[in-house]
Design a protein around this motif. Structure first.
Motif, short mmCIF file in Angstrom:
data_model
loop_
_atom_site.label_atom_id
_atom_site.label_comp_id
_atom_site.label_asym_id
_atom_site.label_seq_id
_atom_site.Cartn_x
_atom_site.Cartn_y
_atom_site.Cartn_z
N LEU A 26 0.83 -1.20 0.00
CA LEU A 26 0.00 0.00 0.00
C LEU A 26 0.87 1.25 0.00
O LEU A 26 0.57 2.23 -0.69
N TYR A 27 1.94 1.23 0.76
CA TYR A 27 2.88 2.35 0.83
C TYR A 27 3.41 2.68 -0.57
O TYR A 27 3.38 3.84 -1.01
N GLU A 28 3.90 1.67 -1.28
CA GLU A 28 4.44 1.89 -2.61
C GLU A 28 3.36 2.37 -3.58
O GLU A 28 3.61 3.22 -4.43
N ASP A 29 2.16 1.82 -3.44
CA ASP A 29 1.05 2.20 -4.31
C ASP A 29 0.75 3.69 -4.15
O ASP A 29 0.63 4.43 -5.14
N LEU A 30 0.64 4.16 -2.91
CA LEU A 30 0.34 5.56 -2.65
C LEU A 30 1.51 6.47 -3.05
O LEU A 30 1.31 7.56 -3.60
N TYR A 31 2.73 6.01 -2.81
CA TYR A 31 3.90 6.79 -3.19
C TYR A 31 3.94 7.01 -4.70
O TYR A 31 4.19 8.12 -5.18
N ASN A 32 3.68 5.97 -5.45
CA ASN A 32 3.69 6.06 -6.91
C ASN A 32 2.55 6.93 -7.44
O ASN A 32 2.63 7.44 -8.58
N LYS A 33 1.50 7.13 -6.64
CA LYS A 33 0.39 7.99 -7.04
C LYS A 33 0.60 9.44 -6.62
O LYS A 33 -0.26 10.28 -6.84
N GLY A 34 1.74 9.71 -5.99
CA GLY A 34 2.05 11.08 -5.59
C GLY A 34 1.45 11.49 -4.26
O GLY A 34 1.35 12.69 -3.96
N ILE A 35 1.05 10.51 -3.45
CA ILE A 35 0.48 10.81 -2.13
C ILE A 35 1.61 10.86 -1.10
O ILE A 35 2.41 9.94 -1.02
N GLN A 36 1.66 11.93 -0.33
CA GLN A 36 2.68 12.05 0.70
C GLN A 36 2.18 11.38 1.98
O GLN A 36 1.09 11.67 2.45
N LEU A 37 3.00 10.51 2.55
CA LEU A 37 2.65 9.80 3.79
C LEU A 37 3.56 10.28 4.92
O LEU A 37 4.77 10.36 4.75
N VAL A 38 2.95 10.57 6.07
CA VAL A 38 3.70 11.04 7.23
C VAL A 38 3.37 10.15 8.42
O VAL A 38 2.20 9.91 8.72
N PHE A 39 4.41 9.66 9.10
CA PHE A 39 4.25 8.82 10.27
C PHE A 39 4.91 9.53 11.46
O PHE A 39 6.14 9.63 11.52
N LEU A 40 4.11 10.04 12.37
CA LEU A 40 4.64 10.88 13.44
C LEU A 40 5.67 10.18 14.31
O LEU A 40 6.60 10.80 14.80
N LYS A 41 5.52 8.88 14.51
CA LYS A 41 6.45 8.15 15.36
C LYS A 41 7.57 7.47 14.57
O LYS A 41 8.49 6.89 15.16
N GLU A 42 7.48 7.51 13.25
CA GLU A 42 8.52 6.89 12.41
C GLU A 42 8.83 7.79 11.22
O GLU A 42 8.65 7.41 10.07
N HIS A 43 9.27 9.01 11.50
CA HIS A 43 9.51 9.96 10.41
C HIS A 43 10.57 9.46 9.42
O HIS A 43 10.63 9.94 8.28
N HIS A 44 11.37 8.50 9.84
CA HIS A 44 12.42 8.01 8.94
C HIS A 44 11.86 7.23 7.75
O HIS A 44 12.60 6.97 6.79
N ILE A 45 10.56 6.89 7.80
CA ILE A 45 9.98 6.22 6.62
C ILE A 45 8.90 7.07 5.95
O ILE A 45 8.12 6.57 5.14
N ASP A 46 8.83 8.36 6.30
CA ASP A 46 7.93 9.26 5.57
C ASP A 46 8.27 9.18 4.08
O ASP A 46 9.44 8.98 3.71
N THR A 47 7.28 9.36 3.22
CA THR A 47 7.55 9.28 1.78
C THR A 47 8.54 10.37 1.33
O THR A 47 9.27 10.18 0.37
N GLU A 48 8.54 11.50 2.04
CA GLU A 48 9.48 12.56 1.67
C GLU A 48 10.92 12.10 1.92
O GLU A 48 11.82 12.36 1.11
N THR A 49 11.12 11.39 3.02
CA THR A 49 12.45 10.84 3.32
C THR A 49 12.83 9.78 2.30
O THR A 49 13.97 9.72 1.82
N TYR A 50 11.86 8.95 1.96
CA TYR A 50 12.06 7.90 0.95
C TYR A 50 12.41 8.52 -0.40
O TYR A 50 13.32 8.07 -1.09
N LYS A 51 11.70 9.57 -0.75
CA LYS A 51 11.93 10.25 -2.03
C LYS A 51 13.34 10.83 -2.10
O LYS A 51 14.03 10.72 -3.12
#
Length: 230
Positions: free
Chosen positions: A78-103
């Protein structure tokens, strides 16, 4: 571009307020989507509605990765699906895997030189991409493991309690009293002739809005409580 906060609880005993507070603390104008759903599946009703309206540039904020999915395989998909659709994901307790960090990790590739060194650089870039993906997978796997461990500890605790002769759960026939039932009983105590009031049973049923069976059940409980207290 819209920002959504997705909050989920998996049991009736949990409170969703903490998740809402945490998200609003960083995103005060966020649109909150709440869900109470038991299970590890990502196919949740409110999430399904949100998923269908998400568009390129939108942001979804989660209190933690476990609120998105506790199933590692489905969560990463699901993460990859949303990332590829241009949706930014933010995880308050795990910012190291936010899509912006991934990008940033994926775009931080080392530039090619046009020489034989590029064979090495290509390998390094592929390694960095794989490492970024592995970080995300690990976060979902850790979340899934924590849930499994909690369920195991709960099962072991129940077994231990039974072996020690303790009551597990409500006793058979024991009811769960709500604010509504307490308020109805109080009206019955005050107004019903059986307890010194001025209204008969029919009038009391109209006053409380209770069905016949529920009304008489409450009357029995009131008598039993009075005996216990007496």
């Amino acid at each position: 571009m819209s920002t959504y906060g997705y909050c989920r609880i998996s049991t009736a005993k949990q409170s969703i307020d903490r998740q809402v507070r945490n998200i609003r603390a960083e995103y005060p104008t966020v649109h909150i989507v709440q869900e109470a759903y038991t299970g590890t599946s990502i196919l949740r009703p409110e999430w399904g509605k949100l998923y269908r309206v998400l568009k390129d540039g939108d942001t979804v904020v989660f209190d933690s990765v476990s609120r998105m999915s506790r199933n590692a395989e489905e969560g990463f998909s699901l993460y990859e699906d949303l990332y590829n659709k241009g949706i930014q994901l933010v995880f308050l307790k795990e910012h190291h895997i936010d899509t912006e960090t991934y990008k940033k990790a994926l775009s931080g590739s080392i530039a090619m030189t046009g020489t034989n060194v590029d064979f090495i650089l290509k390998g390094i870039n592929e390694y960095l991409m794989a490492l970024a993906k592995e970080q995300i997978k690990l976060a979902f796997e850790q979340s899934e493991k924590e849930v499994a461990d909690l369920h195991q500890r709960t099962r072991e605790g129940l077994v231990t309690a039974k072996l020690n002769g303790k009551q597990v759960g409500r006793k058979k026939g024991a009811g769960f009293e709500t604010k509504k039932s307490r308020a109805a009983k109080e009206k019955i105590r005050i107004h019903c002739k059986a307890f010194g009031g001025t209204l008969d049973d029919v009038e009391c049923m109209k006053l409380t809005g209770l069905a016949r069976n529920t009304y008489y059940k409450y009357k029995r409980q009131i008598r039993e409580e009075a005996k216990t207290q007496g």
